[in-house]
Design a protein around this motif. Structure first.
Motif: not given
Length: 65
Positions: A17-18, A21, A36-37
């Motif tokens: 996710v990071t 992002n 997404t986060t």
């Protein structure tokens, strides 16, 4: 007891996710980055809720309730 694989799954989701992002923010899609986060957070929360429910059912079975 928390399985080590469970912790690694949560960490892997966090890393993915990071990265997504950061890619989305750099390409100017802040709204999709936020979604997404949020989706990653929901997935991890559902995993944790299932683990807690399993813990409660184990404790309930242990005490015969």
């Amino acid at each position: 007891m928390v399985d080590v694989d469970f912790i690694f799954k949560i960490a892997a989701i966090g890393i993915i996710v990071t990265v997504l992002n950061q890619v989305l923010i750099r390409s100017g899609r802040e709204e999709q980055a936020m979604l997404t986060t949020l989706a990653g957070l929901v997935v991890v929360l559902l995993m944790v809720v299932n683990a807690v429910a399993e813990l409660f059912s184990t404790v309930k079975g242990l005490f015969g309730l």
